[in-house]
Design an enzyme around this catalytic site. Structure first.
Site, PDB file in Angstrom:
ATOM      1  N   LYS A   1      -7.382  35.344  39.053  1.00  0.00           N
ATOM      2  CA  LYS A   1      -8.758  35.361  38.203  1.00  0.00           C
ATOM      3  C   LYS A   1      -9.018  36.531  37.270  1.00  0.00           C
ATOM      4  O   LYS A   1      -9.344  35.572  35.876  1.00  0.00           O
ATOM      5  CB  LYS A   1     -10.158  35.499  39.757  1.00  0.00           C
ATOM      6  CG  LYS A   1     -11.337  35.682  39.482  1.00  0.00           C
ATOM      7  CD  LYS A   1     -12.265  35.975  40.263  1.00  0.00           C
ATOM      8  CE  LYS A   1     -14.007  36.244  39.757  1.00  0.00           C
ATOM      9  NZ  LYS A   1     -14.512  36.146  40.813  1.00  0.00           N
TER      10      LYS A   1
ATOM     11  N   HIS B   1       3.671  30.109  74.076  1.00  0.00           N
ATOM     12  CA  HIS B   1       4.863  30.893  74.905  1.00  0.00           C
ATOM     13  C   HIS B   1       5.024  32.475  74.191  1.00  0.00           C
ATOM     14  O   HIS B   1       6.091  33.343  74.972  1.00  0.00           O
ATOM     15  CB  HIS B   1       5.892  30.111  74.417  1.00  0.00           C
ATOM     16  CG  HIS B   1       6.490  28.885  75.139  1.00  0.00           C
ATOM     17  ND1 HIS B   1       6.443  28.433  76.312  1.00  0.00           N
ATOM     18  CD2 HIS B   1       5.548  27.827  74.653  1.00  0.00           C
ATOM     19  CE1 HIS B   1       6.071  27.188  76.552  1.00  0.00           C
ATOM     20  NE2 HIS B   1       5.167  26.857  75.226  1.00  0.00           N
TER      21      HIS B   1
ATOM     22  N   GLU C   1       0.375  42.752  41.049  1.00  0.00           N
ATOM     23  CA  GLU C   1       1.496  42.182  41.454  1.00  0.00           C
ATOM     24  C   GLU C   1       2.047  40.092  40.794  1.00  0.00           C
ATOM     25  O   GLU C   1       3.241  39.934  40.412  1.00  0.00           O
ATOM     26  CB  GLU C   1       1.086  41.541  42.956  1.00  0.00           C
ATOM     27  CG  GLU C   1       1.738  42.473  43.751  1.00  0.00           C
ATOM     28  CD  GLU C   1       0.150  43.255  43.965  1.00  0.00           C
ATOM     29  OE1 GLU C   1      -0.780  43.533  42.910  1.00  0.00           O
ATOM     30  OE2 GLU C   1      -0.317  43.426  44.929  1.00  0.00           O
TER      31      GLU C   1
ATOM     32  N   GLY D   1     -12.534  35.120  45.076  1.00  0.00           N
ATOM     33  CA  GLY D   1     -11.024  34.804  45.041  1.00  0.00           C
ATOM     34  C   GLY D   1     -10.919  33.793  46.277  1.00  0.00           C
ATOM     35  O   GLY D   1     -10.249  32.939  46.091  1.00  0.00           O
ATOM     36  N   ARG D   2     -11.020  34.659  47.406  1.00  0.00           N
ATOM     37  CA  ARG D   2     -11.013  34.155  48.270  1.00  0.00           C
ATOM     38  C   ARG D   2     -11.722  32.543  48.743  1.00  0.00           C
ATOM     39  O   ARG D   2     -11.595  32.071  49.567  1.00  0.00           O
ATOM     40  CB  ARG D   2     -11.153  35.015  49.807  1.00  0.00           C
ATOM     41  CG  ARG D   2     -12.087  35.003  49.911  1.00  0.00           C
ATOM     42  CD  ARG D   2     -12.312  36.652  50.744  1.00  0.00           C
ATOM     43  NE  ARG D   2     -13.754  37.271  50.432  1.00  0.00           N
ATOM     44  CZ  ARG D   2     -14.103  38.411  49.635  1.00  0.00           C
ATOM     45  NH1 ARG D   2     -13.506  38.531  48.725  1.00  0.00           N
ATOM     46  NH2 ARG D   2     -15.673  38.608  49.809  1.00  0.00           N
TER      47      ARG D   2
ATOM     48  N   GLU E   1     -12.023  40.011  55.131  1.00  0.00           N
ATOM     49  CA  GLU E   1     -12.130  40.510  53.802  1.00  0.00           C
ATOM     50  C   GLU E   1     -13.400  40.024  52.943  1.00  0.00           C
ATOM     51  O   GLU E   1     -14.433  40.524  52.745  1.00  0.00           O
ATOM     52  CB  GLU E   1     -11.436  39.448  52.097  1.00  0.00           C
ATOM     53  CG  GLU E   1     -11.082  40.003  50.918  1.00  0.00           C
ATOM     54  CD  GLU E   1     -10.339  39.954  50.308  1.00  0.00           C
ATOM     55  OE1 GLU E   1      -9.043  40.715  50.221  1.00  0.00           O
ATOM     56  OE2 GLU E   1     -10.631  39.142  49.245  1.00  0.00           O
TER      57      GLU E   1
ATOM     58  N   LYS F   1      -5.598  48.371  44.589  1.00  0.00           N
ATOM     59  CA  LYS F   1      -4.905  47.850  43.355  1.00  0.00           C
ATOM     60  C   LYS F   1      -5.413  49.264  42.114  1.00  0.00           C
ATOM     61  O   LYS F   1      -3.746  49.457  41.393  1.00  0.00           O
ATOM     62  CB  LYS F   1      -6.649  46.548  42.351  1.00  0.00           C
ATOM     63  CG  LYS F   1      -6.404  45.136  43.299  1.00  0.00           C
ATOM     64  CD  LYS F   1      -6.832  44.317  42.407  1.00  0.00           C
ATOM     65  CE  LYS F   1      -6.999  43.396  43.619  1.00  0.00           C
ATOM     66  NZ  LYS F   1      -7.143  42.109  42.598  1.00  0.00           N
TER      67      LYS F   1
END
Ligand code: G6Q
Length: 549
Positions: free
Chosen positions: A213, A391, A219, A274-275, A360, A511
């Site tokens: 964005k 399990h 990264e 973003g999410r 978030e 960041k």
């Protein structure tokens, strides 16, 4: 904005009194008292049948929770979101992921959405048209790489909201995706992520989608730079970048500065968090994998749930029900986590996706007005596909000392029928919900002939709440509805808690922090360090370990 602080709202205070009365009531008694409960406490929309009867609620609880939603302004704030008001107050932005899935206006109609002077629906559909054209050219092989070969591999490079949605959607809808193209996703700045993604691929058949964005995320830019080096060194020319890179971003300047022609950029807008962006151009890899028609189905599923959220009465509104129940457990029972267990292998990344969406959004400690909250907000969301979780960690849900409400997501049909597998899978959905709710009494355990000393170990207290979400079969449309259900449920919780569910200052801090330390790790000469003594020592130790000195 809710004027009254949460603890002073009438419904909240009534819920406090009510909780004291019913917190000890067992689901066994609630079901015994009302033989219709399992059919009554259900709701259905957009292909999702929700059974919420196995929650620790009475009709009065539900009425009070709905009153709380009303008193907290859920209808008004919901409508303000759909209208494009700046409900993300700390960033002064509209929150309009719902506009990403509004249908194109039919010719002659004036139905559209103008926000801050901009026709957002027209903008959305202009980008969708370019995405469709591009996806079709990649899928047909018409789009050629630098050496004239069609694209055989697509790698999405992005992180957080620019990664989790595309990965989840690709895994979830793999059944519908082309098998002619390999899809990979690189997110971590750990070089292993990139190295493993490209190790068996040919650069001349590989397309990178750089999704960011802001186009400023360390990264993603680091991985994008390594990708560019990999392509240029394999193909021997800087000119190859034009054929092997496209960008998805809101920041054209930075895309150009990185060296990607903005003609190869697909845009979106600051009003898409973003999410909340998997159905924007961030979904380009999803569209290439699925094809434009199935991507439209995905959007239609989101829209189905938007319409339901917008128009259904609060008491039968799926996102509202999930939202108020989450608040009930978080603030009254003190539950710190909520488990989401999809009994559908294709949804294996769905809990990870939800983790970002929920945590978030609602991991906030101040109200919209900036006051510290005096109640708990966002729960930890987590989960794994069933039956695998049974399990491993379900033991703690059954017999541990903490209360963990669980959403169980089941399907009536599988995309890969094979013998009795699917009935075995589904029987576990129902059996788990049953066992968690009703448990096993001492009498039942004794009647099984259990030695007295072992009886306490085998008793299941029950009274563990679940929602069961039952759907027909996993389709792109259903996935859209399911994601939108949780998106809106998160918003409902945020409205009640009076927090900004759409900012993420903690992420922004992360960041910045790393940026300060990078030069201290890369410097050739010993840097002078001014952190705390622990951080200073760790940096020194790291520097000496990496050089073996
Ligand atoms: C999402 C967050 C965060 C963001 C990533 C990537 O809501 O803001 O997860 O998506 O940090 O950001 P860019 O897309 O700007 O690279």
């Amino acid at each position: 904005m809710a004027a009254t602080p949460l603890r002073e709202r009438k419904a909240w205070q009534a819920l406090e009194r009510h909780y004291a009365e019913i917190s000890g009531t067992h689901l066994r008694d609630l079901f015994a008292a009302d033989p219709q409960r399992g059919e009554r406490l259900t709701a259905e929309a957009a292909g999702i049948y929700l059974d919420y009867s196995k929650n620790r609620v009475t009709d009065e609880t539900l009425a009070l929770l709905v009153e709380l939603a009303e008193e907290s302004g859920v209808p008004q704030r919901r409508d303000a979101m759909f209208r494009g008001e700046h409900i993300n107050v700390s960033e002064n932005r509209a929150v309009l992921h719902t506009a990403l899935r509004m249908p194109a206006p039919v010719p002659g109609s004036t139905a559209t959405l103008v926000v801050d002077g901009q026709d957002v629906v027209a903008d959305v559909h202009a980008v969708l048209a370019r995405m469709r054209d591009f996806a079709t050219r990649i899928r047909s092989g018409e789009f050629k790489g630098f050496t004239g070969k069609p694209v055989k591999n697509v790698i999405n490079v992005g992180i957080g909201g620019s990664d989790l949605g595309p990965v989840m959607a690709y895994e979830a809808l793999r059944h519908y995706c082309t098998r002619e193209i390999t899809f990979r996703f690189v997110s971590n700045v750990d070089s292993t992520d990139f190295a493993e993604a490209v190790r068996d691929l040919s650069a001349d058949e590989t397309l990178f989608i750089i999704s960011s964005k802001t186009f400023g995320t360390l990264e993603t830019l680091t991985n994008a730079t390594s990708a560019r080096d990999w392509v240029v060194s394999a193909l021997g020319s800087e000119d190859a970048v034009a054929n092997h890179f496209v960008a998805v971003s809101t920041n054209a300047e930075k895309v150009a500065a990185f060296g990607i022609d903005t003609a190869n950029m697909f845009g979106f807008w600051d009003w898409v968090g973003g999410r909340y962006s998997m159905d924007s151009a961030i979904g380009l890899s999803t569209m290439i994998a699925l094809g434009p028609d199935q991507f439209d189905e995905l959007l239609a599923g989101f829209h189905d749930m938007d319409e339901h959220f917008k128009s259904a009465p609060l008491s039968s509104n799926l996102p509202v029900l999930l939202g108020v129940l989450a608040v009930w457990y978080r603030d009254f029972f003190g539950s710190q986590t909520i488990g989401v267990m999809p009994y559908e292998q294709y949804l294996k990344r769905f809990p990870a996706y939800l983790q970002q969406l929920t945590m978030e959004s609602n991991g906030k400690h101040v109200t919209l007005a900036g006051k510290h909250v005096d109640y708990d907000t966002g729960a930890v969301y987590w989960g794994e596909p069933g039956t695998n979780g049974q399990h491993s960690f379900y033991q703690l849900i059954h017999q541990g000392t903490v209360l963990i409400p669980v959403d169980l997501i089941g399907f009536a049909r599988t995309l890969n029928p094979l013998g009795d597998h699917h009935d075995y899978l589904s029987s576990n959905v129902f059996a788990q919900a049953e066992a968690l709710a009703f448990g096993k009494t001492q009498e039942q355990v004794r009647a099984e002939g259990t030695p007295q000393a072992v009886v306490p170990h085998r008793v299941m207290e029950g009274n563990r709440p679940t929602n069961t979400l039952l759907c027909d079969i996993l389709t792109p449309r259903l996935l859209g509805s399911l994601v939108a259900l949780y998106e809106h449920s998160v918003f409902v919780q945020g409205i009640i808690w009076d927090i900004d569910s759409f900012d993420q200052w903690g992420v922004e801090l992360g960041k910045q922090l790393a940026q300060r330390i990078i030069p201290e790790l890369t410097a050739v000469d010993e840097p002078s360090l001014s952190h705390d003594s622990s951080t200073n020592a760790l940096i020194r130790r790291y520097r000496s370990m990496k050089t073996g000195s």
